[in-house]
Design an enzyme around this catalytic site. Structure first.
Site, PDB file in Angstrom:
ATOM      1  N   LYS A 111       0.846  -1.320  -0.057  1.00  0.00           N
ATOM      2  CA  LYS A 111       0.060  -0.009  -0.151  1.00  0.00           C
ATOM      3  C   LYS A 111       0.853   1.191  -0.212  1.00  0.00           C
ATOM      4  O   LYS A 111       0.445   2.319  -0.476  1.00  0.00           O
ATOM      5  CB  LYS A 111      -0.942  -0.007   1.184  1.00  0.00           C
ATOM      6  CG  LYS A 111      -2.126  -1.005   1.136  1.00  0.00           C
ATOM      7  CD  LYS A 111      -3.322  -0.619   1.866  1.00  0.00           C
ATOM      8  CE  LYS A 111      -4.510  -1.784   1.636  1.00  0.00           C
ATOM      9  NZ  LYS A 111      -5.604  -1.526   2.531  1.00  0.00           N
ATOM     10  N   LYS A 192      -5.870 -11.807  -5.199  1.00  0.00           N
ATOM     11  CA  LYS A 192      -7.220 -11.987  -4.473  1.00  0.00           C
ATOM     12  C   LYS A 192      -8.288 -10.964  -4.452  1.00  0.00           C
ATOM     13  O   LYS A 192      -8.076 -10.013  -5.033  1.00  0.00           O
ATOM     14  CB  LYS A 192      -6.980 -12.012  -2.644  1.00  0.00           C
ATOM     15  CG  LYS A 192      -6.763 -10.533  -2.432  1.00  0.00           C
ATOM     16  CD  LYS A 192      -6.550 -10.521  -0.848  1.00  0.00           C
ATOM     17  CE  LYS A 192      -6.437  -8.963  -0.491  1.00  0.00           C
ATOM     18  NZ  LYS A 192      -6.875  -8.713   0.967  1.00  0.00           N
ATOM     19  N   LYS A 195     -11.819  -5.315  -2.402  1.00  0.00           N
ATOM     20  CA  LYS A 195     -12.825  -4.235  -2.280  1.00  0.00           C
ATOM     21  C   LYS A 195     -12.463  -3.167  -3.298  1.00  0.00           C
ATOM     22  O   LYS A 195     -13.082  -2.484  -3.796  1.00  0.00           O
ATOM     23  CB  LYS A 195     -12.961  -3.672  -0.864  1.00  0.00           C
ATOM     24  CG  LYS A 195     -13.659  -4.549   0.057  1.00  0.00           C
ATOM     25  CD  LYS A 195     -13.581  -3.991   1.402  1.00  0.00           C
ATOM     26  CE  LYS A 195     -13.978  -4.900   2.487  1.00  0.00           C
ATOM     27  NZ  LYS A 195     -13.377  -4.445   4.017  1.00  0.00           N
TER      28      LYS A 195
HETATM   29  P1  TYM Z   1     -10.661  -6.655   5.591  1.00  0.00           P
HETATM   30  O1  TYM Z   1     -11.971  -5.530   6.002  1.00  0.00           O
HETATM   31  O2  TYM Z   1      -9.806  -6.318   4.521  1.00  0.00           O
HETATM   32  O3  TYM Z   1     -11.530  -7.855   5.257  1.00  0.00           O
HETATM   33  C1  TYM Z   1     -12.406  -8.386   6.312  1.00  0.00           C
HETATM   34  C2  TYM Z   1     -12.383 -10.084   6.215  1.00  0.00           C
HETATM   35  O4  TYM Z   1     -12.367 -10.668   5.034  1.00  0.00           O
HETATM   36  C3  TYM Z   1     -11.340 -11.295   4.529  1.00  0.00           C
HETATM   37  N1  TYM Z   1     -11.042 -11.250   3.139  1.00  0.00           N
HETATM   38  C4  TYM Z   1     -11.142 -12.272   2.352  1.00  0.00           C
HETATM   39  N2  TYM Z   1     -11.088 -13.715   2.551  1.00  0.00           N
HETATM   40  C5  TYM Z   1     -11.239 -14.429   1.441  1.00  0.00           C
HETATM   41  N3  TYM Z   1     -10.993 -14.061   0.360  1.00  0.00           N
HETATM   42  C6  TYM Z   1     -10.586 -12.765   0.005  1.00  0.00           C
HETATM   43  N4  TYM Z   1     -10.355 -12.383  -1.087  1.00  0.00           N
HETATM   44  C7  TYM Z   1     -10.723 -11.924   1.216  1.00  0.00           C
HETATM   45  N5  TYM Z   1     -10.602 -10.524   1.260  1.00  0.00           N
HETATM   46  C8  TYM Z   1     -10.826 -10.200   2.318  1.00  0.00           C
HETATM   47  C9  TYM Z   1     -10.049 -10.606   5.349  1.00  0.00           C
HETATM   48  O5  TYM Z   1      -8.951 -11.648   5.633  1.00  0.00           O
HETATM   49  C10 TYM Z   1     -10.881 -10.369   6.761  1.00  0.00           C
HETATM   50  O6  TYM Z   1     -11.001 -11.513   7.671  1.00  0.00           O
HETATM   51  N6  TYM Z   1      -7.050  -6.087   8.975  1.00  0.00           N
HETATM   52  C11 TYM Z   1      -8.713  -6.678   8.633  1.00  0.00           C
HETATM   53  C12 TYM Z   1      -9.370  -5.989   9.534  1.00  0.00           C
HETATM   54  C13 TYM Z   1      -9.078  -5.962  11.210  1.00  0.00           C
HETATM   55  C14 TYM Z   1      -9.252  -6.954  11.857  1.00  0.00           C
HETATM   56  C15 TYM Z   1      -8.788  -6.745  13.256  1.00  0.00           C
HETATM   57  C16 TYM Z   1      -9.662  -8.520  11.812  1.00  0.00           C
HETATM   58  C17 TYM Z   1      -8.726  -4.938  11.984  1.00  0.00           C
HETATM   59  N7  TYM Z   1      -8.706  -5.310  13.141  1.00  0.00           N
HETATM   60  C18 TYM Z   1      -8.846  -7.641  14.466  1.00  0.00           C
HETATM   61  C19 TYM Z   1      -9.585  -9.330  12.766  1.00  0.00           C
HETATM   62  C20 TYM Z   1      -9.287  -8.754  14.107  1.00  0.00           C
HETATM   63  C21 TYM Z   1      -8.911  -6.273   7.347  1.00  0.00           C
HETATM   64  O7  TYM Z   1      -8.416  -5.487   6.648  1.00  0.00           O
HETATM   65  O8  TYM Z   1     -10.075  -6.858   6.744  1.00  0.00           O
END
Ligand code: TYM
Length: 326
Positions: A111, A192, A195
């Site tokens: 990023k 992957k 969004k």
């Molecule tokens: P975020 O908002 O990008 O994504 C939310 C969840 O979706 C999963 N995910 C996927 N799983 C499978 N295939 C994909 N293509 C895919 N894209 C996204 C992510 O692994 C995630 O579980 N850093 C985290 C948010 C966060 C968080 C936390 C998660 C902040 N604090 C504490 C767990 C615990 C994130 O950016 O998720």
């Protein structure tokens, strides 16, 4: 009961990768775990956000949490910025983390693109995520595969503090699903599903209408071989679609391969549209019922209150260990 914590960024376009990798697990786990689910708005401002859009996105994720089946009587559902303990603990953890380990995080490298004007919050993002998790004495973190490095650094930090100050934190485990852990982009199955990708047909969002879902699946990238067979190495496109089919239908990949023996990609894709729409439509119906309700706001306020109670208890313990305050 074991404690579960997870979060989703309110950055719009919650897609089937988010659902199949993480959100689906949230619902399963609330049956026999003590669950805390967060909308991590503070993480989302590590990238530029339009304030008005961000507010709407927060409410969208909250409504989707309920629409997929999260029950506020069983799970705590809240918005991260409404619980100040997250940033407070993040600071304490920051003082126990190393710039070297943060520089090695792939998300930061991707990023920031090595730019010196990348926001500092992007660099310390993993520490805030560690604080989210450790604040609730979390045992299990249901996430997609892309979060593995973040879970590792959280575990490292917890162990480091425990070694230095005596048992302070629970060391959490990540929980990853087999079929949904990494849903790939529909137009480029080597990346992957995300969004933020420019091509809207690279993903299926949970709020897409049937027509859009149909278009995205029917034009998804496969190969010229024409056999429905799972092989992520040489047939990543069809393998990704098999994963999606399996995760939505509950059928095993081998079973699906058998069902489509001798049939072409067109047939398979048409059925995948039906399987996907059937899974998503009830979620959309519930989402529209909940999205504008006062009940949603009340649930988030109540969730923040409950989360604050746990957070304050943990912080009192942490501050005592560190010799902070009176
Ligand atoms: P975020 O908002 O990008 O994504 C939310 C969840 O979706 C999963 N995910 C996927 N799983 C499978 N295939 C994909 N293509 C895919 N894209 C996204 C992510 O692994 C995630 O579980 N850093 C985290 C948010 C966060 C968080 C936390 C998660 C902040 N604090 C504490 C767990 C615990 C994130 O950016 O998720």
């Amino acid at each position: 009961m074991k404690r579960v914590f997870s979060g989703v960024q309110p950055t719009g376009n919650i897609h089937i990768g988010n659902y199949l990798g993480a959100l689906k697990q949230f619902v399963e786990l609330q049956q026999d775990h003590d669950c805390v689910y967060c909308i991590v708005d503070l993480h989302s401002i590590t990238m530029p956000q339009d304030p008005k859009v961000l507010r709407e996105n927060i409410m969208d994720v909250a409504a989707l949490y309920l629409a997929i089946g999260l029950d506020p009587k069983k799970s705590i559902i809240f918005v991260q910025s409404m619980v100040p303990g997250h940033t407070e603990l993040a600071w304490i953890l920051m003082c126990n983390s190393y710039t070297g380990e943060l520089s090695r995080m792939t998300q930061f490298k991707q990023k920031s693109r090595d730019s010196e004007s990348a926001p500092t919050g992007l660099f310390t993002y993993p520490i805030l995520m560690a604080a989210d998790i450790l604040l609730y004495d979390t045992d299990v973190v249901p996430v997609g595969n892309d979060q593995k490095q973040h879970i590792e650094i959280t575990r490292d930090l917890a162990e480091r503090v425990n070694n230095k100050y005596g048992k302070t934190f629970v060391v959490p485990d990540g929980r990853f699903l087999k079929e949904g852990a990494r849903i790939m982009s529909l137009d480029d199955p080597t990346a992957k599903m995300s969004k933020s990708a420019e091509n809207i047909h690279s993903r299926i969002s949970l709020l897409d209408d049937t027509n859009k879902i149909k278009k995205s699946i029917m034009r998804s990238t496969t190969d010229s071989e024409g056999t429905i067979h799972y092989d992520m190495g040489s047939k990543p496109g069809i393998s990704n679609l098999l994963n999606i089919y399996s995760a939505f239908s509950g059928l095993g990949v081998v079973e699906i391969e058998k069902k489509y023996e001798g049939r072409g990609y067109g047939d398979f894709k048409k059925d995948l549209v039906d399987v996907t729409v059937e899974a998503i439509l009830p979620i959309q119906q519930r989402y529209h019922e909940i999205r504008k309700s006062q009940e949603l706001i009340d649930i988030l306020k109540d969730g923040a209150e409950k989360a604050n109670t746990i957070s304050e208890k943990t912080l009192t313990r942490v501050k005592e260990k560190f010799g902070l305050g009176l």
